[in-house]
Design a protein around this motif. Structure first.
Motif, PDB file in Angstrom:
ATOM      1  N   ALA A  49      33.606  14.799  36.155  1.00 42.33           N
ATOM      2  CA  ALA A  49      34.631  14.060  36.900  1.00 42.33           C
ATOM      3  C   ALA A  49      34.736  12.616  36.424  1.00 42.33           C
ATOM      4  O   ALA A  49      35.840  12.067  36.290  1.00 42.33           O
ATOM      5  CB  ALA A  49      34.310  14.105  38.398  1.00 42.33           C
ATOM      6  N   CYS A  50      33.596  11.986  36.159  1.00 46.93           N
ATOM      7  CA  CYS A  50      33.620  10.600  35.658  1.00 46.93           C
ATOM      8  C   CYS A  50      34.287  10.524  34.287  1.00 46.93           C
ATOM      9  O   CYS A  50      35.084   9.608  34.022  1.00 46.93           O
ATOM     10  CB  CYS A  50      32.193  10.052  35.583  1.00 46.93           C
ATOM     11  N   ALA A  51      33.975  11.472  33.403  1.00 42.36           N
ATOM     12  CA  ALA A  51      34.596  11.473  32.082  1.00 42.36           C
ATOM     13  C   ALA A  51      36.101  11.730  32.169  1.00 42.36           C
ATOM     14  O   ALA A  51      36.894  11.152  31.418  1.00 42.36           O
ATOM     15  CB  ALA A  51      33.930  12.515  31.190  1.00 42.36           C
ATOM     16  N   LEU A  52      36.503  12.595  33.108  1.00 41.91           N
ATOM     17  CA  LEU A  52      37.927  12.859  33.287  1.00 41.91           C
ATOM     18  C   LEU A  52      38.658  11.616  33.793  1.00 41.91           C
ATOM     19  O   LEU A  52      39.763  11.294  33.325  1.00 41.91           O
ATOM     20  CB  LEU A  52      38.124  14.020  34.253  1.00 41.91           C
ATOM     21  N   ALA A  53      38.054  10.916  34.753  1.00 45.53           N
ATOM     22  CA  ALA A  53      38.658   9.677  35.244  1.00 45.53           C
ATOM     23  C   ALA A  53      38.759   8.643  34.134  1.00 45.53           C
ATOM     24  O   ALA A  53      39.749   7.902  34.032  1.00 45.53           O
ATOM     25  CB  ALA A  53      37.843   9.127  36.416  1.00 45.53           C
ATOM     26  N   ALA A  54      37.744   8.581  33.271  1.00 43.22           N
ATOM     27  CA  ALA A  54      37.794   7.665  32.130  1.00 43.22           C
ATOM     28  C   ALA A  54      38.915   8.043  31.163  1.00 43.22           C
ATOM     29  O   ALA A  54      39.605   7.171  30.630  1.00 43.22           O
ATOM     30  CB  ALA A  54      36.450   7.665  31.407  1.00 43.22           C
ATOM     31  N   ALA A  55      39.108   9.348  30.953  1.00 44.33           N
ATOM     32  CA  ALA A  55      40.182   9.786  30.068  1.00 44.33           C
ATOM     33  C   ALA A  55      41.555   9.381  30.601  1.00 44.33           C
ATOM     34  O   ALA A  55      42.439   8.970  29.846  1.00 44.33           O
ATOM     35  CB  ALA A  55      40.114  11.301  29.878  1.00 44.33           C
ATOM     36  N   LEU A  56      41.729   9.477  31.911  1.00 42.62           N
ATOM     37  CA  LEU A  56      43.005   9.055  32.510  1.00 42.62           C
ATOM     38  C   LEU A  56      43.215   7.554  32.360  1.00 42.62           C
ATOM     39  O   LEU A  56      44.333   7.091  32.103  1.00 42.62           O
ATOM     40  CB  LEU A  56      43.030   9.451  33.983  1.00 42.62           C
ATOM     41  N   ALA A  57      42.146   6.781  32.529  1.00 43.60           N
ATOM     42  CA  ALA A  57      42.262   5.331  32.343  1.00 43.60           C
ATOM     43  C   ALA A  57      42.587   4.994  30.885  1.00 43.60           C
ATOM     44  O   ALA A  57      43.417   4.114  30.609  1.00 43.60           O
ATOM     45  CB  ALA A  57      40.963   4.653  32.772  1.00 43.60           C
ATOM     46  N   ILE A  58      41.955   5.680  29.963  1.00 46.61           N
ATOM     47  CA  ILE A  58      42.207   5.434  28.539  1.00 46.61           C
ATOM     48  C   ILE A  58      43.645   5.796  28.188  1.00 46.61           C
ATOM     49  O   ILE A  58      44.321   5.081  27.434  1.00 46.61           O
ATOM     50  CB  ILE A  58      41.209   6.239  27.692  1.00 46.61           C
ATOM     51  N   ARG A  59      44.139   6.876  28.732  1.00 44.79           N
ATOM     52  CA  ARG A  59      45.515   7.289  28.446  1.00 44.79           C
ATOM     53  C   ARG A  59      46.526   6.257  28.940  1.00 44.79           C
ATOM     54  O   ARG A  59      47.591   6.083  28.351  1.00 44.79           O
ATOM     55  CB  ARG A  59      45.793   8.646  29.100  1.00 44.79           C
ATOM     56  N   SER A  60      46.186   5.540  30.005  1.00 40.54           N
ATOM     57  CA  SER A  60      47.112   4.544  30.548  1.00 40.54           C
ATOM     58  C   SER A  60      47.320   3.369  29.595  1.00 40.54           C
ATOM     59  O   SER A  60      48.287   2.623  29.748  1.00 40.54           O
ATOM     60  CB  SER A  60      46.600   4.029  31.893  1.00 40.54           C
ATOM     61  N   ALA A  61      46.425   3.190  28.624  1.00 38.63           N
ATOM     62  CA  ALA A  61      46.537   2.082  27.675  1.00 38.63           C
ATOM     63  C   ALA A  61      47.166   2.507  26.360  1.00 38.63           C
ATOM     64  O   ALA A  61      47.035   1.813  25.355  1.00 38.63           O
ATOM     65  CB  ALA A  61      45.159   1.476  27.416  1.00 38.63           C
ATOM     66  N   ARG A  62      47.866   3.625  26.353  1.00 34.61           N
ATOM     67  CA  ARG A  62      48.435   4.125  25.099  1.00 34.61           C
ATOM     68  C   ARG A  62      49.520   3.211  24.527  1.00 34.61           C
ATOM     69  O   ARG A  62      49.843   3.300  23.346  1.00 34.61           O
ATOM     70  CB  ARG A  62      48.996   5.522  25.289  1.00 34.61           C
ATOM     71  N   GLY A  63      50.089   2.325  25.344  1.00 33.43           N
ATOM     72  CA  GLY A  63      51.135   1.430  24.843  1.00 33.43           C
ATOM     73  C   GLY A  63      50.605   0.143  24.244  1.00 33.43           C
ATOM     74  O   GLY A  63      51.381  -0.665  23.732  1.00 33.43           O
ATOM     75  N   ASP A  64      49.300  -0.079  24.272  1.00 32.43           N
ATOM     76  CA  ASP A  64      48.707  -1.308  23.739  1.00 32.43           C
ATOM     77  C   ASP A  64      48.757  -1.272  22.211  1.00 32.43           C
ATOM     78  O   ASP A  64      48.162  -0.403  21.572  1.00 32.43           O
ATOM     79  CB  ASP A  64      47.277  -1.456  24.224  1.00 32.43           C
ATOM     80  N   GLU A  65      49.453  -2.241  21.629  1.00 32.52           N
ATOM     81  CA  GLU A  65      49.621  -2.263  20.172  1.00 32.52           C
ATOM     82  C   GLU A  65      48.295  -2.502  19.448  1.00 32.52           C
ATOM     83  O   GLU A  65      48.111  -2.028  18.325  1.00 32.52           O
ATOM     84  CB  GLU A  65      50.603  -3.366  19.768  1.00 32.52           C
ATOM     85  N   ASN A  66      47.351  -3.244  20.060  1.00 30.59           N
ATOM     86  CA  ASN A  66      46.082  -3.541  19.387  1.00 30.59           C
ATOM     87  C   ASN A  66      45.187  -2.324  19.289  1.00 30.59           C
ATOM     88  O   ASN A  66      44.251  -2.326  18.469  1.00 30.59           O
ATOM     89  CB  ASN A  66      45.334  -4.632  20.165  1.00 30.59           C
ATOM     90  N   LEU A  67      45.446  -1.295  20.072  1.00 34.10           N
ATOM     91  CA  LEU A  67      44.532  -0.143  20.133  1.00 34.10           C
ATOM     92  C   LEU A  67      45.060   1.066  19.394  1.00 34.10           C
ATOM     93  O   LEU A  67      44.453   2.128  19.467  1.00 34.10           O
ATOM     94  CB  LEU A  67      44.291   0.229  21.603  1.00 34.10           C
TER      95      LEU A  67
END
Length: 245
Positions: free
Chosen positions: A226-244
């Motif tokens: 569950a913690c890894a899944l929540a982290a994956a959702l948070a990471i996906r939210s930053a998909r628009g960051d040009e630096n990443l």
């Protein structure tokens, strides 16, 4: 008061027709009113009671990419250590693996992590965001799958190696994320990341112990996933960051 004149100035007799009463200043002559003094911008500031504006420092926590990286680090590391702390009893009770084989399997977890570290390092140079997202999703799947596919010795051993491969890329992946998210504040962002990483290690082991004592061994695997899944959702939210990218 006589005013010095340049040698290039024409001499016009007094009272001559067309005489213009304009005195041309010599380039070498400076006029200053008696008692006057030069005023700087600082004297203007003192006179009006204003201060020069000071640019506000932007801390790493104000960076959205850094915030996501810190949250993902906290979730992934906490979830991993809540489950990995009890991986030995999980292999014995859930997968039915003999106690004598647990040591060699855990030794295989190390080389798998090294392989995952090198693989993630190569992929991060091309796709930082996608690589970290794949790592988080792999961990979210590997830990809970112990309850479904890890009921046999082979299934438990294979899932342990997959777990090691995925977790091997966590450190290099999230550290690269932090560096790219805050290129102008690498030291501050990295220091914050290390502090959160170490805090999550102890917290994960503590939470895992509480869950095993009060609930069941399976609970730590669900928590890790569950913690890894929540982290994956948070990471996906930053998909628009040009630096990443």
């Amino acid at each position: 008061m006589s005013v010095p004149m340049s040698r290039a100035d024409p001499v016009v007799p007094p009272g001559a027709p067309g005489r213009v009463s304009v005195i041309r200043k010599s380039p070498r002559t400076r006029f200053r009113a008696p008692g006057s003094r030069r005023r700087s911008r600082w004297s203007d500031v003192r006179a009006h009671g204003r201060r020069a504006p000071v640019p506000a420092a932007r801390g790493p926590c104000r960076n959205p990419g850094v915030r996501v990286g810190i949250l993902a680090t906290f979730l992934i590391v906490t979830g991993h250590f809540s489950a990995y702390t009890f991986v030995s009893p999980a292999l014995q009770k859930l997968s039915g693996i003999d106690e004598r084989l647990v040591g060699p399997l855990l030794f295989g977890f190390g080389p798998a992590g090294m392989a995952g570290n090198f693989a993630a390092g190569a992929a991060l140079a091309r796709r930082t965001h996608r690589t970290v997202l794949i790592i988080a999703v792999s961990l979210a799947a590997a830990m809970p799958l112990f309850l479904l596919l890890g009921r046999t010795s082979v299934g438990g051993a294979v899932l342990l190696i997959v777990w090691g491969l995925a977790y091997g890329g966590v450190s290099v992946g999230l550290q690269t994320w932090m560096i790219k998210a805050a290129p102008d504040a690498v030291e501050a962002a990295s220091s914050l990341w290390v502090a959160v990483f170490n805090l999550a290690i102890g917290l994960g082991a503590l939470v895992g112990g509480v869950i095993v004592d009060t609930l069941t061994l399976q609970g730590v695997l669900w928590l890790g996933g569950a913690c890894a899944l929540a982290a994956a959702l948070a990471i996906r939210s930053a998909r628009g960051d040009e630096n990443l990218r």
